[in-house]
Enzyme design. Sequence first.
Site: not given
Length: 543
Positions: A291, A357, A410
Amino acid sequence: MIAAPLAHRFTLAWGRSRVLSALAAGAASALAMAPTGALAWPVIFLTFPVLVWLIDGAGTGGRRGLLTAAVIGWWFGFGYFLAGLWWIGVAFLVDADKFAWLMPVAVAGLPAGLALFTAAGTALARALWVPGPARVLALAVGLTAAEWLRGHVLTGLPWNSFGYALASDLRLAQTASLGGLWSLTFLAVALGALPAVLADAPRDTRHPWRWVGLGALVLAAMFAFGAVRLASTPVGTVEGVRLRLMQPNLPQDLKFRYAAKDEVVAHYLKLSDLAANPPTGAPVTHLIWPESAFPFFLSREPAVLAKIADHLRPGTVLITGAARAEERPDKGPHRYDVYNSVQIVDSDGAIVTTADKVHLVPFGEYLPFQATLESLGLEQLTRVQGGFSAGTRRRALEVPGAPPTLPLICFEIVFPGAAAADLPQDFPRPGWMLNLTNDGWFGDTSGPHQHLAQARLRAIEEGMPVVRAANTGISGVIDPLGRMQVQLGLGREGIVDADLPRPLPPPLYARLADAVPFTLWFAALGIVILSRRVREPASTAKL
């Protein structure tokens, strides 16, 4: 009645003694979570009975009884979350000059807030309370409802839900393929609290060992189901796909410093180099980086893309985390939105596809009431002016040379059911989940281990492998039964090569989602209500 003297001590506890008992029982329950859960998960058979006995002493209904039960639940929850989530404070030391003063607020404030859900759960349980074994179900009903709400309210944070205690054992974790995390949560509370009946008076529970034996049979059935599923379910691999996961183990202060751009890129390329580090087995087809890999916007650095292309063999692609910026003329000149994204780069150095995201981390990637708090001088940990923007919807990525993947960046991986959420009806089921993360914020603590445990349970729920690349670890490939195929430990620098496991046919939970735990919850609620109605006429008749 064998446990009656111990039960009486907790039931009759008052004031500070009651508070400390609830706090200690909650804190001890955190031992059932990773990294200690594999050995310590049976602690729930000691701590949940204490919670039952404390609620037994909360009074005889009415507002006072509900309030007392809520206070007991809050202290239990505060101890549980404080002991299980203390590591969050480490993130505030990465940029200590700016954020260290917030560390005590985060370490104590977050558990205090999350404990409100536990308080609501014990208050609901007390409202349903009935002497005997049915009160164990009442506690499971109350706490499961509270945990489900914790996973959904205010963006949700289902981290370390009680069900992960049972998921600590891979055989027990297979039950998640039937009912997911919330079914495991219900079972963990109900089975964990069941030994409390050993202290019941004969008028409340006849033959208490039979109830404990029934719980043992349920647990044995879960073990047997899991053992058979693990032993009898073949898991193949996708032909022509060979993955290389790169774990750079970069310090956070270096990872986000633009002046270190060349150093960061050189480090990645050196570790990933296919010529200097020949692959084990078949040639690598997909290189995967973690990430937010770069301290810059990759799409705006053609020289870096050219270097990446030089290191990729023809037909090999890079899948990487990267921040991206999108200009927003409607917000004024030189204004743009920043996204935390996954990008795929082909061997020509072109970014061929991107996914953003969707579920951002509060206070980490954005601030509630962003403009107001920024005007007061506050910033989120990533220090992006204006905060990150959320993607509009979760979508699967078409990956050249591999099945479609669902990127979960995440902590998006910690949400049950996320693997199918928001996907178009006509889109084929993804073949794997991709979890790019940066747990380097939390150092060598229990946080990264807990994150991995939750990713493992998502694989079991969905019957879909998880490929996980983390900056500081733990990186690895998890098959659809939750088994680690390869793994690179926490705090290590390196690469690991692996085949991509095939997904299984969608298990029951993947097909029905929360319909299974809701059915279990409503059935238990019905039993509790029926038990109350049966007991009330009997009590009236005695009068």
